[in-house]
Design an enzyme around this catalytic site. Structure first.
Site, PDB file in Angstrom:
ATOM      1  N   ASP A   1       1.972   4.262   2.648  1.00 54.88           N
ATOM      2  CA  ASP A   1       0.958   5.073   1.959  1.00 54.88           C
ATOM      3  C   ASP A   1       1.589   6.130   1.045  1.00 54.88           C
ATOM      4  O   ASP A   1       1.726   5.901  -0.158  1.00 54.88           O
ATOM      5  CB  ASP A   1       0.018   5.719   2.982  1.00 54.88           C
ATOM      6  CG  ASP A   1      -1.411   5.883   2.452  1.00 54.88           C
ATOM      7  OD1 ASP A   1      -1.670   5.497   1.310  1.00 54.88           O
ATOM      8  OD2 ASP A   1      -2.272   6.402   3.195  1.00 54.88           O
ATOM      9  N   ASP A   2       1.947   7.282   1.587  1.00 49.11           N
ATOM     10  CA  ASP A   2       2.525   8.403   0.806  1.00 49.11           C
ATOM     11  C   ASP A   2       3.707   8.930   1.609  1.00 49.11           C
ATOM     12  O   ASP A   2       3.639  10.043   2.170  1.00 49.11           O
ATOM     13  CB  ASP A   2       1.467   9.501   0.643  1.00 49.11           C
ATOM     14  CG  ASP A   2       0.172   8.962   0.056  1.00 49.11           C
ATOM     15  OD1 ASP A   2       0.125   8.767  -1.169  1.00 49.11           O
ATOM     16  OD2 ASP A   2      -0.772   8.709   0.830  1.00 49.11           O
TER      17      ASP A   2
ATOM     18  N   HIS B   1       0.848  -1.199   0.000  1.00 50.66           N
ATOM     19  CA  HIS B   1       0.000   0.000   0.000  1.00 50.66           C
ATOM     20  C   HIS B   1       0.885   1.251   0.000  1.00 50.66           C
ATOM     21  O   HIS B   1       1.265   1.775   1.049  1.00 50.66           O
ATOM     22  CB  HIS B   1      -0.922  -0.016   1.217  1.00 50.66           C
ATOM     23  CG  HIS B   1      -1.930   1.092   1.236  1.00 50.66           C
ATOM     24  ND1 HIS B   1      -3.114   0.992   1.930  1.00 50.66           N
ATOM     25  CD2 HIS B   1      -1.936   2.317   0.660  1.00 50.66           C
ATOM     26  CE1 HIS B   1      -3.800   2.119   1.770  1.00 50.66           C
ATOM     27  NE2 HIS B   1      -3.091   2.942   1.009  1.00 50.66           N
TER      28      HIS B   1
ATOM     29  N   HIS C   1       1.454   4.788  -2.692  1.00 45.51           N
ATOM     30  CA  HIS C   1       1.011   5.487  -3.906  1.00 45.51           C
ATOM     31  C   HIS C   1       2.212   6.137  -4.570  1.00 45.51           C
ATOM     32  O   HIS C   1       2.849   7.022  -3.964  1.00 45.51           O
ATOM     33  CB  HIS C   1      -0.010   6.567  -3.554  1.00 45.51           C
ATOM     34  CG  HIS C   1      -1.233   6.018  -2.888  1.00 45.51           C
ATOM     35  ND1 HIS C   1      -2.414   5.812  -3.550  1.00 45.51           N
ATOM     36  CD2 HIS C   1      -1.449   5.610  -1.610  1.00 45.51           C
ATOM     37  CE1 HIS C   1      -3.314   5.310  -2.709  1.00 45.51           C
ATOM     38  NE2 HIS C   1      -2.745   5.181  -1.529  1.00 45.51           N
TER      39      HIS C   1
ATOM     40  N   GLU D   1     -11.626   3.584   5.173  1.00 45.87           N
ATOM     41  CA  GLU D   1     -10.640   4.558   5.632  1.00 45.87           C
ATOM     42  C   GLU D   1     -11.426   5.699   6.281  1.00 45.87           C
ATOM     43  O   GLU D   1     -11.047   6.223   7.310  1.00 45.87           O
ATOM     44  CB  GLU D   1      -9.834   5.067   4.430  1.00 45.87           C
ATOM     45  CG  GLU D   1      -8.764   6.083   4.756  1.00 45.87           C
ATOM     46  CD  GLU D   1      -8.050   6.624   3.507  1.00 45.87           C
ATOM     47  OE1 GLU D   1      -8.568   6.436   2.394  1.00 45.87           O
ATOM     48  OE2 GLU D   1      -6.978   7.236   3.663  1.00 45.87           O
TER      49      GLU D   1
ATOM     50  N   HIS E   1      -9.338   0.902  -1.587  1.00 47.42           N
ATOM     51  CA  HIS E   1      -9.352   1.575  -0.284  1.00 47.42           C
ATOM     52  C   HIS E   1     -10.785   1.486   0.250  1.00 47.42           C
ATOM     53  O   HIS E   1     -11.736   1.858  -0.448  1.00 47.42           O
ATOM     54  CB  HIS E   1      -8.977   3.046  -0.431  1.00 47.42           C
ATOM     55  CG  HIS E   1      -7.517   3.292  -0.647  1.00 47.42           C
ATOM     56  ND1 HIS E   1      -6.751   2.559  -1.513  1.00 47.42           N
ATOM     57  CD2 HIS E   1      -6.687   4.211  -0.090  1.00 47.42           C
ATOM     58  CE1 HIS E   1      -5.507   3.016  -1.473  1.00 47.42           C
ATOM     59  NE2 HIS E   1      -5.435   4.024  -0.626  1.00 47.42           N
TER      60      HIS E   1
HETATM   61  N1  ADE Z   1      -4.333   8.816  -2.357  1.00 47.54           N
HETATM   62  C1  ADE Z   1      -3.102   8.706  -1.880  1.00 47.54           C
HETATM   63  N2  ADE Z   1      -3.121   8.260  -0.618  1.00 47.54           N
HETATM   64  C2  ADE Z   1      -4.423   8.073  -0.294  1.00 47.54           C
HETATM   65  C3  ADE Z   1      -5.101   7.627   0.845  1.00 47.54           C
HETATM   66  N3  ADE Z   1      -4.490   7.228   1.955  1.00 47.54           N
HETATM   67  N4  ADE Z   1      -6.436   7.620   0.813  1.00 47.54           N
HETATM   68  C4  ADE Z   1      -7.082   7.993  -0.263  1.00 47.54           C
HETATM   69  N5  ADE Z   1      -6.503   8.391  -1.370  1.00 47.54           N
HETATM   70  C5  ADE Z   1      -5.180   8.442  -1.398  1.00 47.54           C
HETATM   71 ZN    ZN Z   2      -3.660   4.786   0.299  1.00 43.96          ZN
END
Ligand code: ADE
Ligand code: ZN
Length: 319
Positions: A276-277, A16, A18, A198, A195
């Site tokens: 995640d990011d 997970h 991006h 969340e 996703h």
């Molecule tokens: N795009 C990038 N990270 C995300 C996340 N955690 N939730 C939704 N969209 C995303």
């Molecule tokens: Zn994500």
């Protein structure tokens, strides 16, 4: 080796993450300068500053807008994997990307995907780390845009693109909106994730499993709101790819001892830890382990279990 070192160095499979959220702030600033794009601030480090998913997604789109040439995608994909290796001993990743964030700006899908693959191949040959790609539906797109995106992915079939996922803000756009995109992807032989839960109730997990046909799920925290759904995902051994820091910032408290991930594990749900990011939330895959594991009170045996769950839930390890 102390426990913190162990957590940072244990070999990691990440499911997970991006791509667009892995661009280093310095690279973001350099690419903006290269293409003559003005950013909303001078200090690259301060560009990544927000406390809601909506603010985050605005910057996410701004980062995406600086990726234009095939070389931009290749460079950033390589750097993304390199950071995972250096900061957390990443050994394999399945990485999301959002085709429509690029194609809507006029960047051809082939430029995006072939640039990403260039970066992944370089990482595999120089770092020994394999990375596979998952095209993500952007939830704020229309159902038709999402279905067209899947058609384009299937028309430009690349072995490295192995699945379909779904991201963007969950609350306003529920998963059933994208039935057609998921139907096409399944028919075309892509693996399926999304996703879910969340930022929306447990019924989104049920929809993703039963209506869209997802095989694993990303996040999943609000499943805890419905004990029947919890029992079902436990019995079906569904794997959730959780992301402590990003969701602590956007939805929960900074104190990871209170993160729903702790309760998910107590309830016997299968989960993995992911970044995640990472630079966009000032973290990395090593730090996610180093922060979440002590906060949850997990021991080495539980860490092994989490790492092996990721191996088990990965779609292309060993192929
Ligand atoms: N795009 C990038 N990270 C995300 C996340 N955690 N939730 C939704 N969209 C995303
Ligand atoms: Zn994500």
């Amino acid at each position: 080796m102390d426990f913190d070192d162990y957590l940072r160095r244990v070999p990691k499979v990440e499911l997970h993450c991006h791509f667009e959220g892995t661009v280093r702030p310095q690279t973001f600033a350099e690419l903006a300068a290269k293409h003559g794009i003005t950013l909303s601030g001078d200090d690259p480090a301060r560009l990544y500053d927000y406390d809601s998913i909506y603010e985050f997604l605005k910057i996410f789109a701004q980062v995406s807008s600086t990726l234009i040439d095939r070389e931009d995608f290749a460079r950033t994909a390589f750097e993304s994997i390199e950071d995972g290796v250096k900061l957390g001993n990443l050994v394999y990743r399945e990485m999301f990307f959002n085709p429509t964030l690029h194609t809507k700006r006029g960047v051809p899908y082939a430029t995006v995907v072939d640039g990403l693959i260039d970066g992944c191949r370089r990482a595999e040959s120089e770092l020994g780390v394999r990375c596979r790609l998952i095209a993500d539906v952007y939830r704020q797109d229309s159902a038709n845009e999402a279905a067209d995106m899947v058609r384009e992915v299937l028309e430009h079939r690349r072995d490295e693109v192995i699945g379909l996922g779904m991201d963007g803000a969950e609350a306003p756009d529920p998963p059933e909106k994208f039935i057609e995109a998921y139907r096409l992807a399944k028919q075309g032989g892509l693996r399926l994730t999304a996703h879910a839960c969340e930022d929306a109730p447990a019924k989104n997990v049920t929809t993703c499993l039963d209506v869209l046909g997802c095989e694993r799920l990303d996040h999943g925290y609000h499943v805890l709101g419905d004990p029947e759904v919890v029992a079902r995902v436990r019995d079906d051994a569904i794997v959730f790819t959780t992301c402590p820091t990003a969701t602590a910032i956007c939805y929960f408290t900074d104190d990871l001892t209170e993160h729903p991930i702790v309760t998910m594990a107590e309830q016997g749900l299968r989960l993995t830890l992911n970044s995640d990011d990472p630079p966009m939330f000032a973290t990395d895959i090593g730090t996610e382990f180093a922060k979440m594991v002590p906060a949850a009170g997990w021991d080495r045996e539980r860490v092994r279990e989490i790492c092996l769950t990721a191996v088990d839930a990965a779609w292309e390890i060993g192929r």
